[in-house]
Design an enzyme around this catalytic site. Structure first.
Site, short mmCIF file in Angstrom:
data_model
loop_
_atom_site.label_atom_id
_atom_site.label_comp_id
_atom_site.label_asym_id
_atom_site.label_seq_id
_atom_site.Cartn_x
_atom_site.Cartn_y
_atom_site.Cartn_z
N ASN A 13 2.97 8.30 -6.74
CA ASN A 13 3.13 7.88 -5.34
C ASN A 13 3.83 9.04 -4.65
OD1 ASN A 13 3.74 6.77 -2.89
ND2 ASN A 13 4.76 4.95 -3.71
N ARG A 96 -1.41 6.31 -5.42
CA ARG A 96 -1.31 5.45 -4.24
C ARG A 96 -1.72 6.28 -3.03
NH1 ARG A 96 3.60 4.08 -0.39
NH2 ARG A 96 2.60 2.39 0.74
N HIS A 185 0.00 -2.86 2.41
CA HIS A 185 0.52 -3.60 1.25
C HIS A 185 -0.62 -4.28 0.47
CE1 HIS A 185 4.47 -4.33 3.69
NE2 HIS A 185 4.63 -3.30 2.87
N ARG A 246 11.53 -2.27 11.60
CA ARG A 246 10.38 -2.33 12.52
C ARG A 246 10.42 -3.64 13.30
NH1 ARG A 246 6.63 -1.23 7.84
NH2 ARG A 246 6.81 1.01 7.47
N GLU A 391 3.20 -3.12 -7.89
CA GLU A 391 2.13 -2.31 -7.31
C GLU A 391 1.67 -1.21 -8.25
OE1 GLU A 391 2.85 -1.85 -2.75
OE2 GLU A 391 4.72 -2.53 -3.64
#
Ligand code: ADP
Length: 408
Positions: A13, A96, A185, A246, A391
């Site tokens: 990643n 990823r 996601h 956010r 993940e």
């Protein structure tokens, strides 16, 4: 039975100044080692954990992603602290990749054409895709001849129907720039959807699920018989839920309003992406962490109490809407740092779900930290279930199955 050929799979990643990694043995899906090189380019640091031993830190020299990967490889094959005798044991690498645009609806073997397409999608994810590509190029150099697979955050959501992913704005923006809802996601939503099916002992194709990935970034997906019907993030990860920093959904006209007040586009971008969410509303002086927010709320701080209410209100609004669109749900799944661990965060959401037959069991909720468990009461028509996400393991599984099925 996993094929011996693809037993060891490295997961990468790659971010703008960091390179995270995990090495799996697919024989029994065990994680052999994990870590990251952070601050690539300046005072780089290698964080490394083998199996489940405690982690170590050390300063390293890594001016770029290629050098960072070389540092990782040296550690993975180190005589004393490594987990492989030779790097040739690494037979595949899964990456990823944040944005796959409309082109990538599933994971793919990396080729020159795929790299060009990832570059094209950089327009949609300028902070992430170029860094993901740096990781891929570094692996091609350090592991020549080893297959690389791209696993996209957006791919699982590509099954959304057009009436869910289009924005009601002039078509030229979609046609010229690809402006539409993509969702993010996806790898986590897919992992927990499959895990939920296993937990409920039913095929995913027979289930309607609402999956809530709640970490610093947060999104919910409505999954109808294994296919995404809608999700809360959009063209970018900004809309939907109230997140750590956010804002989630806002009146889009507030951007013009602030611009006309003299704030620059970059200032507004920074405000909505990095200075909003829990960080802006919990009264903790620039800390968007849910744990700290809950701690302040427990001490009676009004702003923190309101922040947790706002968080739960927004999430319940989407869960209720998705329940309607799905025509009912077999379960609501909670995952991510907050979903897996924050009893107060979950309580704020589930206490608003009585109308769809989901009632919290206080004791089960308080007792659940990072493990699979039902946290709703026995009499709930729609159960709430906590399922820890993974993940990296999902990327390893995608990489493995793509390579085995393409018989490379
Ligand atoms: P990221 O999106 O960065 O991967 P995580 O999935 O790690 O984020 O989630 C981070 C969030 O989870 C933070 O708000 C943090 O406070 C919350 N969290 C993590 N552990 C706990 C815990 N034990 N109790 C409550 N909240 C937690």
């Amino acid at each position: 039975m996993p094929q011996k050929k693809y037993d060891k799979i490295l997961i990468i990643n790659s971010g703008s100044s960091s390179l995270k990694f995990m090495l799996f043995s697919m024989r029994d899906e065990t994680m052999l080692a994990k870590g990251m090189v952070e601050r690539i380019g300046s005072k780089a640091n290698l964080v490394y954990t083998r199996n489940n031993e405690s982690k170590t830190d050390q300063l390293v020299t890594a001016e770029n992603h290629g050098k960072a990967l070389a540092v990782v490889c040296k550690m993975l094959s180190d005589k004393e602290r490594g987990v492989v005798q030779s790097l040739s044991e690494v037979q595949a690498i899964g990456h990823r990749v944040v944005h796959g645009g409309e082109e990538f609806k599933s994971s793919v073997l990396i080729t020159e054409d795929v790299k060009d397409s990832i570059k094209t999608c950089s327009d949609l994810a300028p902070l992430h895709n170029p860094a993901n590509l740096d990781g891929i190029i570094a692996c091609e150099t350090v592991f020549p001849g080893t297959p690389n697979v791209g696993v996209f955050d957006t791919a699982f959501h590509q099954s959304m129907p057009k009436h869910a992913y289009m924005y009601a704005i002039p078509m030229q923006y979609y046609e010229n720039y690809g402006v539409r809802k993509y969702g993010f996601h996806g790898t986590s939503h897919k992992f927990v959807a499959h895990a939920a099916a296993a937990y409920l002992q039913k095929p995913l194709q027979e289930l309607n699920l609402i999956t809530c990935h709640m970490g610093n970034g947060a999104s919910i997906a409505a999954i109808q018989k294994g296919v995404v019907l809608d999700t809360t993030m959009g063209l970018t990860p900004l809309p939907g839920l109230i997140m750590g920093t956010r804002c989630g959904d806002i009146d889009p006209a507030l951007i013009f309003f602030l611009a006309r007040k003299g704030h620059s586009i970059d200032e507004i971008d920074e405000a909505l992406n990095s200075q909003s969410g829990l960080k802006a509303i919990n009264g903790l002086n620039h800390n968007g962490d849910m744990r700290d927010t809950v701690h302040a709320a427990e001490q009676g701080k009004a702003a923190a109490i309101n922040a947790i209410n706002m968080f739960g209100h927004r999430a319940a609004l989407y869960i209720g809407g998705y329940y309607t669109l799905l025509g009912g749900a077999d379960a609501i799944i909670f995952t991510g740092g907050i979903g897996e661990n924050s009893a107060a965060g979950r309580q704020s959401i589930i206490s608003r779900l009585a109308a769809i037959g989901c009632n919290l069991d206080e004791q089960r909720n308080q007792a659940c930290f990072g493990v699979e468990a039902v946290i709703s009461s026995e009499d709930s028509k729609t159960p709430a279930i906590v399922i820890p996400t993974n993940e990296e393991l999902m990327i390893a599984r995608e990489t493995y199955s793509l390579l085995v099925n393409s018989a490379l």
